[in-house]
Write a protein that holds these residues in place. Structure first.
Motif, PDB file in Angstrom:
ATOM      1  N   PRO A 273      -4.944  -2.620   1.907  1.00  0.00           N
ATOM      2  CA  PRO A 273      -4.779  -3.619   0.836  1.00  0.00           C
ATOM      3  C   PRO A 273      -5.847  -4.701   0.856  1.00  0.00           C
ATOM      4  O   PRO A 273      -6.345  -5.105  -0.202  1.00  0.00           O
ATOM      5  CB  PRO A 273      -3.382  -4.200   1.114  1.00  0.00           C
ATOM      6  CG  PRO A 273      -2.647  -3.095   1.804  1.00  0.00           C
ATOM      7  CD  PRO A 273      -3.681  -2.430   2.666  1.00  0.00           C
TER       8      PRO A 273
ATOM      9  N   ASP B 201       2.396  -1.932  -4.243  1.00  0.00           N
ATOM     10  CA  ASP B 201       0.938  -1.913  -4.353  1.00  0.00           C
ATOM     11  C   ASP B 201       0.530  -2.835  -5.506  1.00  0.00           C
ATOM     12  O   ASP B 201       1.380  -3.439  -6.158  1.00  0.00           O
ATOM     13  CB  ASP B 201       0.437  -0.485  -4.594  1.00  0.00           C
ATOM     14  CG  ASP B 201      -0.974  -0.262  -4.060  1.00  0.00           C
ATOM     15  OD1 ASP B 201      -1.667  -1.269  -3.774  1.00  0.00           O
ATOM     16  OD2 ASP B 201      -1.390   0.898  -3.941  1.00  0.00           O
TER      17      ASP B 201
ATOM     18  N   GLY C 256       0.820  -1.203   0.000  1.00  0.00           N
ATOM     19  CA  GLY C 256       0.000   0.000   0.000  1.00  0.00           C
ATOM     20  C   GLY C 256       0.851   1.249   0.000  1.00  0.00           C
ATOM     21  O   GLY C 256       0.389   2.338  -0.327  1.00  0.00           O
TER      22      GLY C 256
END
Length: 451
Positions: free
Chosen positions: A392, A321, A317
């Motif tokens: 996430p 990502d 995150g």
């Protein structure tokens, strides 16, 4: 004095069959949980003094997390749960059912094994009400009904399973800082993803890290690629026919999906180390190029578990990502397909506690309690997305909620000699230079040989 009172109260609750002392989240507190669903469930399920045996695949941390969830079932119903697992749980459930000593509820991640149990009459149908519930409450509901429907001993199809705890595979990983430095944007379509791949090369970089190495299982990461691409180039019905051999491996749709993978993996400019490195690079090492300076690659396709192999201290995150493996804009009729896996609960001994447990899985709270911790995703539309423990997980959960089709990992649905054999080795041969048509022909010959 306070400690003594608490111990006495805990003992009394235990003797009464309640797990109140073990509840991680106090009912009524923390508004991210749908406590009303818990209270409503309590009203209709008084089963004090009864026992529920559950056999499942979860051990270690996942078992501990599952116990936290089912403590609330015990609190609501008074049912004592006895959970067990085995290192060889696939074989154990077959032994137990054949011996006439099954658990009340079995939870398994293999649809093929579930189909076998159903065909031998070892499972109890969950009924049209549960079928309708899945259609109404799960995103891409028909997909979940299809996954949960099997032929019984009488040859008639029925809903025998309830999907619970899902994994997402349709993910592409990247490092946001690398994208920002290069001026790249997250692609929204497959056409954009291919254009980005070519742009990275034009800018002097290498787009992808791909590794198929996995010891005796070498080749399996490529099967995920092919399955994802199959769902983006052909209908879900075609996918279903492929994994059951109703259409052969040599069908144009299958060969086309393999060739689509080849577009990414067989171009020396597109892959870190060149195409020759794809088969020899271990899948656990393959994402490391994302974190090199300068980056050895910008993109990596892999399921939600891959951060376990990121450099220590990587924060998903932030430092790394992911984005949803996008569909083709040119094929809008295919919607937003998601490839994944997961577990399904079924009744192997029809008892009131077993029926009640399936009903419990229909409550938002049964999902939110695990969402609030780790390693749990759900397509349940009424579960509060804010209950996810981190951004996430929430983002992956939203991928499930936005899906129009969900399909289980195809190689897991195929016979072992194909899905965990000829398909794996065929993909290694493919990146080594064989044509998609030759690879498909070899896989089909292997399938024909086991008929």
């Amino acid at each position: 004095m306070k400690k003594t009172l608490l111990m006495t109260a805990a003992l009394a609750l235990f003797m009464a069959g309640s797990a109140a002392a073990e509840l991680k989240f106090k009912p009524g507190e923390d508004s991210k949980f749908n406590w009303q669903s818990f209270e409503d469930f309590k009203k209709g399920h008084d089963l004090k003094g009864q026992t529920l045996t559950i056999f499942g695949p979860w051990r270690g941390e996942d078992e501990a997390l599952f116990k936290i969830v089912y403590a609330y079932f015990t609190e609501a119903t008074g049912v004592e749960i006895k959970y067990s697992s085995s290192e060889n749980y696939e074989q154990q459930i077959v032994i137990d059912t054949q011996a006439g000593s099954p658990p009340d509820v079995a939870i398994l991640p293999q649809p093929g094994l579930i189909a076998d149990l159903a065909s031998k009459g070892y499972l109890s149908p969950l009924g049209d009400e549960t079928k309708q519930w899945l259609l109404d409450n799960y995103a891409a509901g028909q997909s979940w009904v299809d996954l949960s429907t099997y032929k019984g001993k009488d040859g008639n199809a029925a809903l025998f399973a309830f999907p619970y705890k899902i994994d997402v595979k349709s993910l592409v990983w990247y490092v946001p800082e690398n994208f920002e430095d290069a001026g790249y944007e997250v692609p929204k379509t497959m056409e954009d993803l291919k254009a980005l791949t070519e742009q990275i090369v034009a800018d002097g970089g290498t787009p992808w890290c791909i590794g198929l190495g996995s010891g005796g299982a070498t080749g399996w990461p490529a099967t995920d690629w092919v399955e994802d691409l199959m769902l983006r180039t052909a209908s879900p019905e075609t996918y279903d026919k492929w994994v059951t051999n109703q259409i052969p491996f040599t069908d144009a749709a299958v060969v086309g999906a393999i060739d689509e993978f080849g577009w990414f993996a067989k171009n020396d400019k597109f892959v870190d180390g060149g195409a020759a490195a794809v088969a020899s690079t271990d899948f656990r090492d393959s994402p490391k190029g994302l974190f090199a300076s300068p980056p050895k690659c910008y993109l990596h396709h892999q399921a939600s578990f891959i951060p376990s192999f990121f450099p220590e201290g990587t924060v998903v995150g932030e430092d790394a990502d992911f984005f949803y493996m996008p569909p083709y804009a040119s094929k809008p009729e295919l919607g937003n397909p998601v490839l994944g896996a997961g577990t399904l609960a079924m009744i192997t001994k029809d008892t009131p506690p077993a029926r009640a447990f399936i009903e419990f899985l229909k409550t938002p709270i049964a999902h939110e309690l695990w969402m609030a911790q780790t390693s749990f995703l759900t397509p349940y539309k009424s579960a509060n997305k804010e209950a996810y423990a981190n951004a996430p997980m929430k983002k992956q959960g939203e991928i499930l909620l936005n899906s129009t089709t969900f399909r289980f990992d195809g190689s897991d649905l195929m016979p072992g000699k194909i899905g965990a054999g000829a398909f794996w080795t065929g993909m290694v041969d493919f990146v080594g230079g064989k044509s998609a048509a030759d690879v498909a022909d070899g896989a089909q010959k292997a399938w024909d040989a086991i008929k």
